[in-house]
Design a protein around this motif. Structure first.
Motif, PDB file in Angstrom:
ATOM      1  N   LYS A  15       6.381  -2.274   4.764  1.00  0.00           N
ATOM      2  CA  LYS A  15       6.986  -1.126   5.249  1.00  0.00           C
ATOM      3  C   LYS A  15       7.462  -0.304   3.812  1.00  0.00           C
ATOM      4  CE  LYS A  15       7.569  -1.779  10.021  1.00  0.00           C
ATOM      5  NZ  LYS A  15       7.223  -3.154  10.119  1.00  0.00           N
ATOM      6  N   THR A  16       6.915   0.749   3.612  1.00  0.00           N
ATOM      7  CA  THR A  16       7.448   1.456   2.504  1.00  0.00           C
ATOM      8  C   THR A  16       6.756   3.134   2.735  1.00  0.00           C
ATOM      9  OG1 THR A  16       7.350   1.779   0.247  1.00  0.00           O
ATOM     10  CG2 THR A  16       5.318   0.718   1.084  1.00  0.00           C
ATOM     11  N   ASP A  17       7.461   4.139   2.052  1.00  0.00           N
ATOM     12  CA  ASP A  17       6.937   5.257   2.119  1.00  0.00           C
ATOM     13  C   ASP A  17       5.655   5.405   1.392  1.00  0.00           C
ATOM     14  OD1 ASP A  17       9.009   6.227   3.696  1.00  0.00           O
ATOM     15  OD2 ASP A  17      10.218   6.940   2.089  1.00  0.00           O
ATOM     16  N   CYS A  18       5.578   4.445   0.210  1.00  0.00           N
ATOM     17  CA  CYS A  18       4.356   4.735  -0.735  1.00  0.00           C
ATOM     18  C   CYS A  18       3.959   3.322  -1.273  1.00  0.00           C
ATOM     19  CB  CYS A  18       4.829   5.755  -1.757  1.00  0.00           C
ATOM     20  SG  CYS A  18       3.420   5.861  -2.874  1.00  0.00           S
ATOM     21  N   LEU A  19       2.812   2.798  -1.107  1.00  0.00           N
ATOM     22  CA  LEU A  19       2.250   1.937  -1.677  1.00  0.00           C
ATOM     23  C   LEU A  19       1.698   2.081  -3.199  1.00  0.00           C
ATOM     24  CD1 LEU A  19       1.607  -1.179  -1.314  1.00  0.00           C
ATOM     25  CD2 LEU A  19      -0.322  -0.513  -0.267  1.00  0.00           C
ATOM     26  N   PRO A 103       7.991  13.625  -2.008  1.00  0.00           N
ATOM     27  CA  PRO A 103       9.443  13.371  -0.993  1.00  0.00           C
ATOM     28  C   PRO A 103       9.588  11.936  -0.683  1.00  0.00           C
ATOM     29  CG  PRO A 103       7.559  14.031   0.087  1.00  0.00           C
ATOM     30  CD  PRO A 103       6.955  14.073  -1.216  1.00  0.00           C
ATOM     31  N   VAL A 104       8.845  10.837  -1.470  1.00  0.00           N
ATOM     32  CA  VAL A 104       8.891   9.461  -1.123  1.00  0.00           C
ATOM     33  C   VAL A 104      10.300   8.899  -1.409  1.00  0.00           C
ATOM     34  CG1 VAL A 104       8.104   7.334  -2.070  1.00  0.00           C
ATOM     35  CG2 VAL A 104       6.538   9.103  -1.616  1.00  0.00           C
ATOM     36  N   LYS A 105      10.861   8.284  -0.609  1.00  0.00           N
ATOM     37  CA  LYS A 105      12.147   7.467  -0.709  1.00  0.00           C
ATOM     38  C   LYS A 105      12.260   6.253  -1.140  1.00  0.00           C
ATOM     39  CE  LYS A 105      14.664  10.406   2.838  1.00  0.00           C
ATOM     40  NZ  LYS A 105      13.486  10.760   3.707  1.00  0.00           N
ATOM     41  N   THR A 106      11.240   5.476  -0.695  1.00  0.00           N
ATOM     42  CA  THR A 106      10.889   4.094  -1.149  1.00  0.00           C
ATOM     43  C   THR A 106       9.373   3.816  -1.488  1.00  0.00           C
ATOM     44  OG1 THR A 106      10.320   3.503   1.092  1.00  0.00           O
ATOM     45  CG2 THR A 106      12.692   3.320   0.746  1.00  0.00           C
ATOM     46  N   ALA A 107       9.325   2.974  -2.372  1.00  0.00           N
ATOM     47  CA  ALA A 107       7.884   2.592  -2.767  1.00  0.00           C
ATOM     48  C   ALA A 107       7.895   1.186  -2.985  1.00  0.00           C
ATOM     49  CB  ALA A 107       7.500   3.210  -4.171  1.00  0.00           C
ATOM     50  N   ALA A 108       6.513   0.826  -2.829  1.00  0.00           N
ATOM     51  CA  ALA A 108       6.325  -0.647  -3.245  1.00  0.00           C
ATOM     52  C   ALA A 108       5.172  -0.896  -4.212  1.00  0.00           C
ATOM     53  CB  ALA A 108       5.904  -1.414  -1.948  1.00  0.00           C
ATOM     54  N   PHE A 109       5.427  -1.711  -5.285  1.00  0.00           N
ATOM     55  CA  PHE A 109       4.405  -1.553  -6.421  1.00  0.00           C
ATOM     56  C   PHE A 109       4.038  -2.908  -6.335  1.00  0.00           C
ATOM     57  CE2 PHE A 109       5.204   1.587  -9.775  1.00  0.00           C
ATOM     58  CZ  PHE A 109       6.039   2.344  -9.386  1.00  0.00           C
ATOM     59  N   ALA A 110       2.427  -2.794  -6.263  1.00  0.00           N
ATOM     60  CA  ALA A 110       1.586  -4.085  -6.518  1.00  0.00           C
ATOM     61  C   ALA A 110       1.044  -3.809  -7.776  1.00  0.00           C
ATOM     62  CB  ALA A 110       0.374  -4.149  -5.574  1.00  0.00           C
ATOM     63  N   LEU A 111       1.488  -4.747  -8.694  1.00  0.00           N
ATOM     64  CA  LEU A 111       0.960  -4.690 -10.052  1.00  0.00           C
ATOM     65  C   LEU A 111      -0.564  -4.909 -10.250  1.00  0.00           C
ATOM     66  CD1 LEU A 111       3.901  -6.377 -12.008  1.00  0.00           C
ATOM     67  CD2 LEU A 111       3.512  -3.851 -11.019  1.00  0.00           C
ATOM     68  N   PRO A 112      -1.052  -4.368 -11.111  1.00  0.00           N
ATOM     69  CA  PRO A 112      -2.727  -4.192 -10.942  1.00  0.00           C
ATOM     70  C   PRO A 112      -3.093  -5.402 -11.872  1.00  0.00           C
ATOM     71  CG  PRO A 112      -1.926  -2.424 -12.517  1.00  0.00           C
ATOM     72  CD  PRO A 112      -0.659  -2.823 -11.780  1.00  0.00           C
ATOM     73  N   GLY A 113      -2.381  -5.989 -12.695  1.00  0.00           N
ATOM     74  CA  GLY A 113      -2.695  -7.196 -13.285  1.00  0.00           C
ATOM     75  C   GLY A 113      -1.767  -7.660 -14.322  1.00  0.00           C
ATOM     76  N   LYS A 114      -1.879  -9.043 -14.886  1.00  0.00           N
ATOM     77  CA  LYS A 114      -1.022  -9.262 -15.735  1.00  0.00           C
ATOM     78  C   LYS A 114      -1.296  -9.057 -17.197  1.00  0.00           C
ATOM     79  CE  LYS A 114       2.345 -12.518 -14.523  1.00  0.00           C
ATOM     80  NZ  LYS A 114       2.486 -13.708 -13.899  1.00  0.00           N
ATOM     81  N   VAL A 115      -0.402  -8.520 -18.089  1.00  0.00           N
ATOM     82  CA  VAL A 115      -0.863  -8.284 -19.342  1.00  0.00           C
ATOM     83  C   VAL A 115      -0.713  -9.574 -20.093  1.00  0.00           C
ATOM     84  CG1 VAL A 115       0.085  -7.248 -21.584  1.00  0.00           C
ATOM     85  CG2 VAL A 115       0.302  -5.971 -19.446  1.00  0.00           C
ATOM     86  N   HIS A 116      -1.924  -9.821 -21.028  1.00  0.00           N
ATOM     87  CA  HIS A 116      -1.932 -11.125 -21.347  1.00  0.00           C
ATOM     88  C   HIS A 116      -0.785 -11.489 -22.499  1.00  0.00           C
ATOM     89  CE1 HIS A 116      -4.300 -14.550 -23.344  1.00  0.00           C
ATOM     90  NE2 HIS A 116      -3.829 -14.080 -24.287  1.00  0.00           N
ATOM     91  N   GLY A 117      -0.385 -12.717 -22.326  1.00  0.00           N
ATOM     92  CA  GLY A 117       0.778 -13.176 -22.907  1.00  0.00           C
ATOM     93  C   GLY A 117       2.108 -12.703 -22.706  1.00  0.00           C
ATOM     94  N   ARG A 118       2.092 -11.801 -21.850  1.00  0.00           N
ATOM     95  CA  ARG A 118       3.496 -11.781 -20.986  1.00  0.00           C
ATOM     96  C   ARG A 118       3.794 -12.400 -19.641  1.00  0.00           C
ATOM     97  NH1 ARG A 118       6.294  -9.480 -25.359  1.00  0.00           N
ATOM     98  NH2 ARG A 118       4.818  -8.032 -26.461  1.00  0.00           N
ATOM     99  N   ALA A 119       5.210 -12.869 -19.627  1.00  0.00           N
ATOM    100  CA  ALA A 119       5.449 -13.312 -18.392  1.00  0.00           C
ATOM    101  C   ALA A 119       5.919 -12.486 -17.404  1.00  0.00           C
ATOM    102  CB  ALA A 119       6.663 -14.491 -18.775  1.00  0.00           C
ATOM    103  N   LEU A 151      13.610   9.428  -4.231  1.00  0.00           N
ATOM    104  CA  LEU A 151      13.074   7.947  -4.468  1.00  0.00           C
ATOM    105  C   LEU A 151      14.686   7.232  -4.667  1.00  0.00           C
ATOM    106  CD1 LEU A 151      10.817   5.794  -4.697  1.00  0.00           C
ATOM    107  CD2 LEU A 151      11.147   5.980  -6.952  1.00  0.00           C
ATOM    108  N   HIS A 152      14.948   6.247  -4.046  1.00  0.00           N
ATOM    109  CA  HIS A 152      16.104   5.397  -4.144  1.00  0.00           C
ATOM    110  C   HIS A 152      16.033   4.073  -4.129  1.00  0.00           C
ATOM    111  CE1 HIS A 152      16.723   4.625   0.061  1.00  0.00           C
ATOM    112  NE2 HIS A 152      16.512   5.817   0.078  1.00  0.00           N
ATOM    113  N   ARG A 153      14.615   3.364  -3.737  1.00  0.00           N
ATOM    114  CA  ARG A 153      14.307   2.035  -3.438  1.00  0.00           C
ATOM    115  C   ARG A 153      12.873   1.637  -3.971  1.00  0.00           C
ATOM    116  NH1 ARG A 153      16.645  -1.413   0.268  1.00  0.00           N
ATOM    117  NH2 ARG A 153      15.629  -3.320   0.601  1.00  0.00           N
ATOM    118  N   VAL A 154      12.839   0.590  -4.816  1.00  0.00           N
ATOM    119  CA  VAL A 154      11.433   0.021  -5.327  1.00  0.00           C
ATOM    120  C   VAL A 154      11.378  -1.053  -4.956  1.00  0.00           C
ATOM    121  CG1 VAL A 154      10.147  -0.190  -7.354  1.00  0.00           C
ATOM    122  CG2 VAL A 154      11.274   2.043  -7.076  1.00  0.00           C
ATOM    123  N   ASN A 155      10.477  -1.570  -4.609  1.00  0.00           N
ATOM    124  CA  ASN A 155      10.107  -3.091  -4.223  1.00  0.00           C
ATOM    125  C   ASN A 155       8.798  -3.497  -5.118  1.00  0.00           C
ATOM    126  OD1 ASN A 155      11.709  -2.569  -1.874  1.00  0.00           O
ATOM    127  ND2 ASN A 155      10.753  -4.412  -0.916  1.00  0.00           N
TER     128      ASN A 155
END
Ligand code: BES
Ligand code: MN
Ligand code: ZN
Length: 493
Positions: A15-19, A103-119, A151-155
């Motif tokens: 549940k988010t304003d923007c995926l 006008p998005v207040k909340t957003a949820a980030f699905a990361l596209p992929g891990k950067v090699h060598g970064r935790a 925007l005030h909340r990021v998941n």
């Protein structure tokens, strides 16, 4: 901004304003956590040419019935094989720009992929710091401040609970770094008639309020005189504003470990003094306290994180103005270290305030001293606006700072601190001159400072080219707060 980690393997139910999703230019399959209908829809967009996945391409999709999210924001990420730190930061930056305009207040980030060598923690930290800094708006002297972003909340979405602790810590760290950067930017952007040495002192005192582990002290000109700081005081002679020597002492680490000292140039306006600068763009010399601003921003973040480190910030703060009482070319002053200095050019004032601050830093028995200064126009000629100049008397320290620069994206490039350059500072009438001629101006400035930093491991960051941007987007960058925090937090682990 509120950052949260969300464990979710079914994006349809988020549940988010923007995926927010990334799209590689060679993306064949979409994450299994997306509903089949959505995946088909995205593949169709790729087929029709509406979604190419080019770097920083942005596409908004509205009213997708298969997901609860109000919208989907797609950000192009380029070829999967090229996915690196820069690409990830560009993805975050592009997403932040789009979200903050919407006008998005909340957003949820699905990361596209891990950067090699970064935790995972690194990814989370970059996300939080990028989103936090992108909300910065200067407002202090505007009668109609810009509207606050919605925007005030990021998941941050994660499909399993693996590495949860690191991700949460990363979000927290990134937010503190972002806040520190924003503080440095605001201090830099403030005009010289507000951000005076006294103002910097007041901001430093504020940091200590209610914090048992922080002590702020402000030395007045009388006290500096007693300490023999003739070089520092020679700079403030022409100004009505009294110079201040500000120290912020933060002890979050073991009592027995010696502190790192951060020394930030705090010239709240540099007119050049009697060696007056030309008029064009002289206003930008309000940014001549950006070294000090970066040190205050860094301390603020350490305090916010209650980081397990000991760090002492030292800020020599002064204006550099011409007047009947100003220091004149040819004047000779005596520094706290006892070395006499012939002031051949009153516009080379940064090194004059810094040399006494460096001597003062020795009192804290530091394990390392790093000074940060908008010191030379020559550094812009040498390195442009991408890298800070780095010079050091201890290669291991230089290497740590270079690494911290790469890890944070706030990079520095090393220049040689060789003895051969020292003779350019020769004076017939004093132990040394405050300028070394037109050749290698950044190096001779560092050579000058090195004479006052012989008793400890020391590094100098010349941030003249990176502390602010010019043109339509004129404004402070908050650099090198991210580099300094990366270094200090890495050293703590
Ligand atoms: N604050 C300036 C350096 C500076 C200039 C930073 C332009 C960013 C943009 C410094 O105090 C200064 O004036 N340096 C002189 C030194 C010279 C007189 C040896 C310079 O770079 O011209
Ligand atoms: Mn100057
Ligand atoms: Zn200056």
């Amino acid at each position: 901004m509120n950052f949260k980690l969300s464990i979710a393997n079914d994006y349809a139910r988020v549940k988010t304003d923007c995926l927010v999703l990334g799209c590689f230019s060679d993306q064949k399959r979409w994450p299994g956590s997306l509903p089949t209908t959505t995946r088909k829809q995205l593949t169709a967009l790729q087929g029709s040419g509406d979604l190419s996945g080019k770097p920083e391409e942005t596409r908004w999709l509205y009213q997708i019935s298969s997901v609860s999210a109000g919208r989907i924001l797609l950000i192009g990420c380029g070829p999967r094989a090229d996915w690196d730190e820069k690409g990830y930061r560009a993805f975050l930056g592009a997403a932040a720009r789009q979200l903050l305009r919407s006008p998005v207040k909340t957003a949820a980030f699905a990361l596209p992929g891990k950067v090699h060598g970064r935790a995972g923690g690194w990814h989370a930290s970059q996300l939080a710091s990028t989103l936090t800094t992108s909300t910065y708006r200067y407002h202090r002297t505007l009668s109609k401040p810009a509207a606050k972003p919605s925007l005030h909340r990021v998941n941050l979405l994660q499909d399993s609970s693996r590495g949860q602790a690191q991700l949460k810590a990363g979000l927290q760290r990134g937010q503190a770094i972002g806040n520190g950067i924003n503080t440095a930017r605001e201090l830099g952007d403030l005009p010289g008639n507000i951000c005076t040495p006294a103002y910097l002192a007041q901001r430093a005192r504020k940091l200590a309020k209610g914090q048992a582990s922080v002590t702020t002290r402000v030395l007045e000109e009388k006290q500096m005189e007693a300490l023999g700081m003739g070089a520092l005081l020679s700079v403030s002679r022409g100004s009505e504003q009294a110079a201040k020597l500000i120290t912020i002492d933060y002890r979050g680490g073991d009592k027995s470990t010696s502190p790192v000292a951060l020394v930030g140039k705090g010239i709240t306006f540099d007119s050049g003094g009697i060696s007056l600068k030309p008029g064009a763009r002289m206003d930008e010399m309000k940014y001549d306290m950006c070294g000090a601003a970066s040190v205050i921003g860094t301390m603020q973040a350490l305090i916010e994180l209650q980081a397990p480190v000991n760090v002492v910030a030292i800020i020599p703060a002064s204006e550099n103005l011409p007047s009947g009482s100003a220091t004149k070319p040819g004047d000779i002053v005596t520094s706290m270290a006892g070395l006499t200095i012939e002031v051949l050019n009153t516009d080379a004032e940064g090194r004059l305030v810094l040399c006494d601050a460096l001597s003062y830093a020795g009192k804290f028995k530091p394990s390392a001293v790093i000074d940060i200064a908008t010191l030379t126009g020559a550094c812009i000629v040498a390195l442009g606006h991408h890298n800070a100049g780095l010079l050091s008397n201890h290669q291991a320290l230089a290497d740590q700072l270079l690494t911290a620069g790469r890890d944070s994206g706030d990079t520095a490039w090393q220049l040689p601190l060789e003895k051969a350059y020292q003779k350019q500072l020769h004076s017939n009438f004093a132990d040394l001159a405050n300028i070394g001629g037109p050749a290698a101006g950044t190096i001779t400035a560092a050579c000058f400072l090195s004479r006052f930093a012989e008793k400890y491991h020391w590094a100098h960051l010349d941030i003249a080219g990176v502390a602010w941007t010019q043109g339509a987007k004129k404004g402070a960058t908050g650099r090198p707060v991210a580099l300094l925090l990366e270094y200090l937090l890495q050293a703590a682990n």
